[in-house]
Design an enzyme around this catalytic site. Structure first.
Site, PDB file in Angstrom:
ATOM      1  N   ASP A  15      -6.164  -0.692 -40.728  1.00  0.00           N
ATOM      2  CA  ASP A  15      -5.149  -1.186 -41.947  1.00  0.00           C
ATOM      3  C   ASP A  15      -4.729  -2.997 -41.525  1.00  0.00           C
ATOM      4  O   ASP A  15      -4.015  -2.872 -42.570  1.00  0.00           O
ATOM      5  CB  ASP A  15      -4.029  -0.681 -41.122  1.00  0.00           C
ATOM      6  CG  ASP A  15      -3.241  -0.376 -39.620  1.00  0.00           C
ATOM      7  OD1 ASP A  15      -3.840  -1.431 -39.288  1.00  0.00           O
ATOM      8  OD2 ASP A  15      -2.064  -0.659 -39.780  1.00  0.00           O
ATOM      9  N   ARG A  17      -4.041  -4.776 -39.317  1.00  0.00           N
ATOM     10  CA  ARG A  17      -3.657  -4.774 -38.120  1.00  0.00           C
ATOM     11  C   ARG A  17      -3.698  -4.551 -36.628  1.00  0.00           C
ATOM     12  O   ARG A  17      -4.086  -3.336 -36.217  1.00  0.00           O
ATOM     13  CB  ARG A  17      -1.618  -4.783 -38.452  1.00  0.00           C
ATOM     14  CG  ARG A  17      -1.688  -5.541 -39.572  1.00  0.00           C
ATOM     15  CD  ARG A  17       0.282  -4.804 -40.106  1.00  0.00           C
ATOM     16  NE  ARG A  17       0.465  -5.710 -41.247  1.00  0.00           N
ATOM     17  CZ  ARG A  17       0.854  -7.101 -41.026  1.00  0.00           C
ATOM     18  NH1 ARG A  17       1.465  -7.502 -40.223  1.00  0.00           N
ATOM     19  NH2 ARG A  17       0.748  -7.601 -42.451  1.00  0.00           N
ATOM     20  N   THR A  53       3.277  -7.206 -34.838  1.00  0.00           N
ATOM     21  CA  THR A  53       1.082  -7.233 -35.077  1.00  0.00           C
ATOM     22  C   THR A  53       1.075  -8.280 -35.836  1.00  0.00           C
ATOM     23  O   THR A  53       1.389  -8.920 -36.765  1.00  0.00           O
ATOM     24  CB  THR A  53       1.021  -6.106 -36.131  1.00  0.00           C
ATOM     25  OG1 THR A  53       1.570  -6.235 -37.652  1.00  0.00           O
ATOM     26  CG2 THR A  53       2.089  -4.597 -35.780  1.00  0.00           C
ATOM     27  N   GLU A  58      -4.539 -13.994 -37.968  1.00  0.00           N
ATOM     28  CA  GLU A  58      -3.387 -14.658 -37.034  1.00  0.00           C
ATOM     29  C   GLU A  58      -4.060 -13.681 -35.125  1.00  0.00           C
ATOM     30  O   GLU A  58      -3.229 -15.046 -34.289  1.00  0.00           O
ATOM     31  CB  GLU A  58      -2.252 -12.874 -37.005  1.00  0.00           C
ATOM     32  CG  GLU A  58      -1.109 -13.819 -38.587  1.00  0.00           C
ATOM     33  CD  GLU A  58      -0.323 -12.792 -38.617  1.00  0.00           C
ATOM     34  OE1 GLU A  58       1.085 -13.010 -38.747  1.00  0.00           O
ATOM     35  OE2 GLU A  58      -0.379 -12.125 -38.577  1.00  0.00           O
ATOM     36  N   HIS A 169      -3.165  -8.804  16.834  1.00  0.00           N
ATOM     37  CA  HIS A 169      -2.670  -8.924  18.713  1.00  0.00           C
ATOM     38  C   HIS A 169      -2.125  -8.004  18.617  1.00  0.00           C
ATOM     39  O   HIS A 169      -1.381  -7.528  17.014  1.00  0.00           O
ATOM     40  CB  HIS A 169      -1.847 -10.347  18.610  1.00  0.00           C
ATOM     41  CG  HIS A 169      -0.647 -10.408  19.609  1.00  0.00           C
ATOM     42  ND1 HIS A 169       0.659 -10.470  19.112  1.00  0.00           N
ATOM     43  CD2 HIS A 169      -1.096 -10.396  20.818  1.00  0.00           C
ATOM     44  CE1 HIS A 169       0.935 -10.218  20.391  1.00  0.00           C
ATOM     45  NE2 HIS A 169       0.519 -10.314  21.305  1.00  0.00           N
ATOM     46  N   ASN A 170      -1.961  -7.115  19.511  1.00  0.00           N
ATOM     47  CA  ASN A 170      -0.686  -5.885  19.225  1.00  0.00           C
ATOM     48  C   ASN A 170      -1.125  -5.579  17.413  1.00  0.00           C
ATOM     49  O   ASN A 170      -0.064  -5.166  17.226  1.00  0.00           O
ATOM     50  CB  ASN A 170       0.854  -6.704  19.538  1.00  0.00           C
ATOM     51  CG  ASN A 170       0.669  -6.784  21.195  1.00  0.00           C
ATOM     52  OD1 ASN A 170      -0.133  -6.251  21.889  1.00  0.00           O
ATOM     53  ND2 ASN A 170       2.145  -7.178  21.229  1.00  0.00           N
ATOM     54  N   GLU A 199      -6.214  -4.224  19.255  1.00  0.00           N
ATOM     55  CA  GLU A 199      -4.795  -3.964  21.188  1.00  0.00           C
ATOM     56  C   GLU A 199      -4.683  -2.784  20.410  1.00  0.00           C
ATOM     57  O   GLU A 199      -3.866  -2.492  19.858  1.00  0.00           O
ATOM     58  CB  GLU A 199      -4.773  -5.214  21.181  1.00  0.00           C
ATOM     59  CG  GLU A 199      -3.989  -5.824  22.146  1.00  0.00           C
ATOM     60  CD  GLU A 199      -3.412  -6.769  22.493  1.00  0.00           C
ATOM     61  OE1 GLU A 199      -2.623  -6.551  23.581  1.00  0.00           O
ATOM     62  OE2 GLU A 199      -2.836  -7.318  21.711  1.00  0.00           O
ATOM     63  N   ASP A 201      -2.331  -1.321  23.534  1.00  0.00           N
ATOM     64  CA  ASP A 201      -0.898  -1.120  24.817  1.00  0.00           C
ATOM     65  C   ASP A 201      -0.834   0.455  24.679  1.00  0.00           C
ATOM     66  O   ASP A 201      -0.403   1.493  24.409  1.00  0.00           O
ATOM     67  CB  ASP A 201       0.054  -1.907  24.763  1.00  0.00           C
ATOM     68  CG  ASP A 201      -0.231  -3.475  24.072  1.00  0.00           C
ATOM     69  OD1 ASP A 201      -2.001  -3.512  24.222  1.00  0.00           O
ATOM     70  OD2 ASP A 201       0.488  -4.279  24.373  1.00  0.00           O
ATOM     71  N   HIS A 214       4.733  -0.832  22.753  1.00  0.00           N
ATOM     72  CA  HIS A 214       4.966  -3.069  23.467  1.00  0.00           C
ATOM     73  C   HIS A 214       5.908  -2.740  24.269  1.00  0.00           C
ATOM     74  O   HIS A 214       6.853  -2.035  23.987  1.00  0.00           O
ATOM     75  CB  HIS A 214       5.557  -3.352  21.638  1.00  0.00           C
ATOM     76  CG  HIS A 214       5.498  -5.057  22.641  1.00  0.00           C
ATOM     77  ND1 HIS A 214       5.608  -6.182  21.898  1.00  0.00           N
ATOM     78  CD2 HIS A 214       4.320  -5.246  23.469  1.00  0.00           C
ATOM     79  CE1 HIS A 214       6.026  -7.154  22.759  1.00  0.00           C
ATOM     80  NE2 HIS A 214       4.810  -6.782  24.066  1.00  0.00           N
ATOM     81  N   GLU A 248      -4.979  -2.394  26.640  1.00  0.00           N
ATOM     82  CA  GLU A 248      -4.330  -2.972  27.799  1.00  0.00           C
ATOM     83  C   GLU A 248      -3.639  -1.471  28.332  1.00  0.00           C
ATOM     84  O   GLU A 248      -3.153  -0.924  27.564  1.00  0.00           O
ATOM     85  CB  GLU A 248      -3.075  -3.540  27.122  1.00  0.00           C
ATOM     86  CG  GLU A 248      -2.041  -4.551  28.490  1.00  0.00           C
ATOM     87  CD  GLU A 248      -1.298  -5.464  27.513  1.00  0.00           C
ATOM     88  OE1 GLU A 248      -0.227  -5.017  27.691  1.00  0.00           O
ATOM     89  OE2 GLU A 248      -1.337  -6.484  27.080  1.00  0.00           O
ATOM     90  N   ARG A 354     -10.698 -14.809  24.892  1.00  0.00           N
ATOM     91  CA  ARG A 354      -9.432 -14.070  24.348  1.00  0.00           C
ATOM     92  C   ARG A 354      -7.583 -14.765  24.240  1.00  0.00           C
ATOM     93  O   ARG A 354      -7.857 -14.996  25.116  1.00  0.00           O
ATOM     94  CB  ARG A 354      -9.629 -12.690  24.533  1.00  0.00           C
ATOM     95  CG  ARG A 354      -8.045 -12.126  23.612  1.00  0.00           C
ATOM     96  CD  ARG A 354      -8.080 -11.200  24.043  1.00  0.00           C
ATOM     97  NE  ARG A 354      -7.077  -9.674  23.243  1.00  0.00           N
ATOM     98  CZ  ARG A 354      -5.445  -9.819  23.225  1.00  0.00           C
ATOM     99  NH1 ARG A 354      -5.174 -10.069  25.362  1.00  0.00           N
ATOM    100  NH2 ARG A 354      -4.884  -9.498  22.507  1.00  0.00           N
ATOM    101  N   ILE A 456      11.336 -21.680 -15.025  1.00  0.00           N
ATOM    102  CA  ILE A 456       9.952 -22.180 -15.186  1.00  0.00           C
ATOM    103  C   ILE A 456       9.673 -22.792 -14.493  1.00  0.00           C
ATOM    104  O   ILE A 456      10.593 -23.645 -14.435  1.00  0.00           O
ATOM    105  CB  ILE A 456       9.974 -22.663 -17.042  1.00  0.00           C
ATOM    106  CG1 ILE A 456      10.756 -22.091 -18.020  1.00  0.00           C
ATOM    107  CG2 ILE A 456       8.514 -23.221 -16.434  1.00  0.00           C
ATOM    108  CD1 ILE A 456      10.048 -23.026 -19.170  1.00  0.00           C
ATOM    109  N   ASP A 458       8.368 -26.022 -11.942  1.00  0.00           N
ATOM    110  CA  ASP A 458       7.614 -27.480 -11.807  1.00  0.00           C
ATOM    111  C   ASP A 458       6.869 -27.500 -11.260  1.00  0.00           C
ATOM    112  O   ASP A 458       6.614 -27.598  -9.543  1.00  0.00           O
ATOM    113  CB  ASP A 458       8.271 -28.097 -11.355  1.00  0.00           C
ATOM    114  CG  ASP A 458       9.988 -28.017 -12.898  1.00  0.00           C
ATOM    115  OD1 ASP A 458       9.638 -27.787 -13.537  1.00  0.00           O
ATOM    116  OD2 ASP A 458      10.947 -27.842 -11.792  1.00  0.00           O
ATOM    117  N   ASP A 513      11.228 -28.189  -5.885  1.00  0.00           N
ATOM    118  CA  ASP A 513      12.646 -28.676  -6.137  1.00  0.00           C
ATOM    119  C   ASP A 513      13.573 -29.536  -5.368  1.00  0.00           C
ATOM    120  O   ASP A 513      13.577 -29.682  -3.866  1.00  0.00           O
ATOM    121  CB  ASP A 513      12.926 -27.017  -5.214  1.00  0.00           C
ATOM    122  CG  ASP A 513      14.544 -26.662  -5.233  1.00  0.00           C
ATOM    123  OD1 ASP A 513      15.098 -27.328  -5.470  1.00  0.00           O
ATOM    124  OD2 ASP A 513      14.941 -25.833  -5.427  1.00  0.00           O
TER     125      ASP A 513
END
Length: 562
Positions: A15, A17, A53, A58, A169-170, A199, A201, A214, A248, A354, A456, A458, A513
């Site tokens: 068509d 569009r 459309t 366009e 770590h952990n 790790e 533990d 932990h 550990e 480590r 918007i 900056d 800002d």
């Protein structure tokens, strides 16, 4: 005309569009990425009839508005013989003069035309339109990251002590160190991210089942068995190279025996329990090793240990008596104290070290890993669950070499006979400083901030260099008012890089800002040695390291000898 040809393909009901949904689908077929919000605004602008459309012409206007980059067009016309297209020779000249490609640029020019030129006619004529030129520049090949360093390119047969190892770590913790949840999901996320040292533990649990948490805190507990099962399932999803499981141990002899059984039964043949070929004078390489401990281990568990943690006395003591399979663990503050001693770098050419976050970091914040890498420390453990500059640097370092989680340390940190001092790099025999020039040209389709959807952005760009002390530097552009779609800066920032092999570069985009702290928009971090010179796009990542595609900044990179 080629845009109109694509339009006819998308106009299924003929068509004349297409609506916005169809336009989005068509753009994807055309290999054009977009921010949907920006594209919607341009779609409405192009819809002169206000029908919801677009007709053929366009859509052509919509496409041009979406992809128009005057700064790219100017560059294109500088190298175009006829002002309309780049011949193979024109493109070869651009690759040689601007992108600093050497031999093979002629053949590469033809490959780029075949790969990125959308017009069938131009491809047959071995030429490239401005649209194809833009598609090349925003592609992986036009990225600031050298594609030759993305795959596995390093020697993986050297002793483990010669590699940086991506380390957590952990690992079991999802949040803070005092009361947050422990979860196998934390292991899954770390392993998917390329972590090669996790790790665990271990503490006595009820019903004879060891648990992981932990100790002496309110963090939740998970079963040791579930952790090892998760490791078995995900250990080699992101990397085929060895995973180090750092134990550990706080368990009784009885529950240690249970741990040993789970290791054997669940990990099976994946578990390395002795070095290949009986290597004893040094650690094996990542290619032949694939599992630390405290004392008072039951025999069954100690037999499975590949490397053991020992108390560190002094560098002199280590040099005289340390075995290759013995490693030391230092808190960040202890490691900084030892970094003042020249022998630390030499120690790390032989032994694994480590480093882990200070105990006062109960919020799971991180220290800067670069200071530890400068000393040659291999296992620099970070809280993977905490986003920020520190994890950006970690991700940036380990993005190279096939995301294997192992990066060969620079030769200056592996030589036993030539001591490198990160505080005085100019004293080293291989000292060759470089000038690093970044022209920040423009930005593309920067995302809006969720907390400021009404405004918007900056935007400004900051370039940060991390490495030895002399290389630590930051510079930024001015901010651009109210333009996140196509801001233009055209500002040049210059840096001196004293130790290129240890430097990382972080590009940060922020929303200016004037009343409070700038808001983070996106970042991208990479090793200095992986940077491609010339006109490049920096594809931005979010705070947690995920892609913000198609958001990017367009830069020109120049690296010269001082």
């Amino acid at each position: 005309s080629w845009i109109s040809d694509w339009f006819l393909k998308a106009d299924l009901n003929k068509d004349g569009r297409i609506n916005f949904k169809e336009a989005k689908k068509l753009l994807k077929m055309m290999n054009v990425d977009m921010n949907e919000e920006h594209a919607c605004c341009l779609f409405i602008t192009a819809d002169k009839s206000e029908s919801g459309t677009l007709e053929d012409q366009e859509f052509v206007e919509f496409y041009k508005m979406l992809t128009e980059r005057t700064e790219v067009l100017d560059l294109f016309q500088d190298y175009s013989s006829d002002g309309q297209s780049l011949s193979q020779c024109d493109l070869e000249e651009f690759l040689r003069e601007e992108q600093l490609e050497g031999e093979g640029s002629n053949e590469h020019a033809l490959q780029l035309i075949d790969r990125y030129e959308p017009s069938d006619t131009a491809r047959k004529n071995h030429s490239m339109s401005v649209d194809g030129f833009l598609m090349y520049l925003v592609s992986c090949e036009g990225s600031i990251f050298n594609p030759e360093r993305r795959g596995l390119f390093q020697d993986m047969s050297q002793p483990l002590a010669h590699y940086y190892i991506s380390s957590s770590h952990n690992t079991y913790l999802m949040e803070d160190q005092l009361k947050g949840p422990s979860s196998i999901e934390a292991y899954i996320q770390a392993l998917k991210r390329g972590c090669r040292c996790v790790e665990v533990d271990c503490w006595n649990g009820s019903n004879g089942e060891p648990v992981v948490y932990h100790g002496h805190t309110l963090t939740s507990k998970i079963l040791f068995k579930d952790v090892i099962t998760t490791i078995a399932n995900y250990a080699f999803k992101a990397s085929e190279y060895p995973l180090i499981v750092s134990i550990e141990n706080h368990c009784s002899i009885e529950q240690q025996e249970v741990m040993a059984r789970y290791f054997r039964d669940i990990l099976g043949d994946m578990l390395l329990t002795n070095t290949v070929d009986g290597v004893s004078s040094e650690l094996p390489s990542p290619e032949v090793s694939s599992s630390k401990s405290k004392q008072n281990l039951c025999r069954e568990l100690s037999d499975l240990m590949f490397c053991k943690s020992i108390h560190f006395h002094s560098f002199e003591h280590s040099r005289m008596s340390a075995k290759p399979d013995e490693m030391s663990s230092f808190s960040e503050s202890k490691a900084r104290k030892y970094s003042k001693e020249a022998d630390f770098v030499l120690h790390n050419t032989r032994q694994l070290t480590r480093v882990y976050p200070s105990g006062i970091r109960t919020d799971s914040s991180n220290y800067c890993p670069v200071d530890m890498w400068n000393m040659g420390c291999q296992i620099v453990a970070l809280n993977f669950q905490t986003a920020g500059m520190e994890m950006d640097l970690n991700d940036g370092l380990f993005t190279q070499n096939g995301c294997s989680g192992y990066i060969l340390k620079p030769e200056i940190l592996c030589k036993k006979e030539s001591l490198f001092n990160p505080e005085n790099p100019e004293e080293h025999e291989d000292y060759h400083p470089l000038q690093f020039s970044v022209k920040v040209i423009s930005g593309q389709q920067l995302p809006k901030l969720k907390q400021k959807e009404w405004s918007i952005v900056d935007p400004l760009v900051r370039v940060e260099v991390y490495g030895v002390s002399l290389d630590q530097a930051k510079q930024e552009t001015k901010y651009i008012d109210n333009n996140g779609f196509n801001p233009r800066w055209n500002e040049t920032l210059k840096f001196t890089i004293h130790t290129p092999e240890l430097a990382l570069v972080r590009f940060v985009v922020e929303d200016y800002d004037k009343a409070s702290r700038n808001d983070f928009i996106g970042q991208y971090t990479l090793p200095f040695t992986c940077i491609q010179p010339g006109y490049r796009h920096v594809h931005l990542l979010s705070k947690d390291g995920t892609s913000l595609h198609p958001s990017s900044i367009y830069v020109h990179i120049k690296i010269t000898q001082l």
